[in-house]
Design a protein around this motif. Structure first.
Motif, PDB file in Angstrom:
ATOM      1  N   VAL A   3     -78.339   0.083 -46.106  1.00  0.00           N
ATOM      2  CA  VAL A   3     -77.037  -0.022 -45.464  1.00  0.00           C
ATOM      3  C   VAL A   3     -77.251  -0.600 -44.068  1.00  0.00           C
ATOM      4  O   VAL A   3     -78.059  -0.080 -43.296  1.00  0.00           O
ATOM      5  N   THR A   5     -76.037  -1.023 -40.573  1.00  0.00           N
ATOM      6  CA  THR A   5     -75.104  -0.337 -39.677  1.00  0.00           C
ATOM      7  C   THR A   5     -75.385  -0.645 -38.215  1.00  0.00           C
ATOM      8  O   THR A   5     -75.245   0.211 -37.347  1.00  0.00           O
ATOM      9  N   THR A   8     -71.659  -3.762 -33.535  1.00  0.00           N
ATOM     10  CA  THR A   8     -70.602  -4.692 -33.920  1.00  0.00           C
ATOM     11  C   THR A   8     -70.004  -5.446 -32.739  1.00  0.00           C
ATOM     12  O   THR A   8     -69.242  -6.388 -32.945  1.00  0.00           O
ATOM     13  N   ASP A  55     -75.009  -5.670 -38.984  1.00  0.00           N
ATOM     14  CA  ASP A  55     -73.886  -4.907 -39.512  1.00  0.00           C
ATOM     15  C   ASP A  55     -73.411  -5.590 -40.796  1.00  0.00           C
ATOM     16  O   ASP A  55     -73.220  -6.817 -40.813  1.00  0.00           O
ATOM     17  N   ASN A  57     -70.569  -5.651 -42.420  1.00  0.00           N
ATOM     18  CA  ASN A  57     -69.286  -6.359 -42.364  1.00  0.00           C
ATOM     19  C   ASN A  57     -69.391  -7.663 -41.582  1.00  0.00           C
ATOM     20  O   ASN A  57     -68.828  -8.681 -41.987  1.00  0.00           O
TER      21      ASN A  57
END
Length: 94
Positions: A3, A5, A8, A55, A57
């Motif tokens: 993942v 993370t 951002t 990240d 996204n």
């Protein structure tokens, strides 16, 4: 499954093993700097670097441009590991 993370927004300082020459601080609120940092991490980073600095996204949303900035082997490895990236490139897995 890994993942991603990472941060951002705001400034991010890359360690010397990633950014050993030139710019080391990247403002993720500036698309040009974000793309530059992601290119560095994607091409020279290790698993822990991916988790710390990328990240999911942001990677997905910027992938259509990023995939053109990395070599074929890097692109294939990332699209193989994260099949959702293929949805943003105009081709699907066979």
């Amino acid at each position: 499954m890994t993942v991603l993370t990472g941060p951002t927004h705001g400034p991010v300082d890359l360690p010397l093993h990633l950014a050993w020459s030139g710019l080391r601080t990247f403002d993720l609120d500036d698309d040009k700097l974000l793309l530059g940092m992601y290119r560095i991490v994607l091409t020279t980073g290790l698993r822990d670097d991916y988790i710390q600095f990328l990240d999911g996204n942001l990677l997905t949303s910027h992938w259509p441009r990023l995939r053109k900035m990395v070599g074929r082997d890097v692109r294939k490895a990332w699209e193989g590991t994260f099949p959702q990236l293929r949805l943003y490139t105009g081709w699907a897995a066979a």
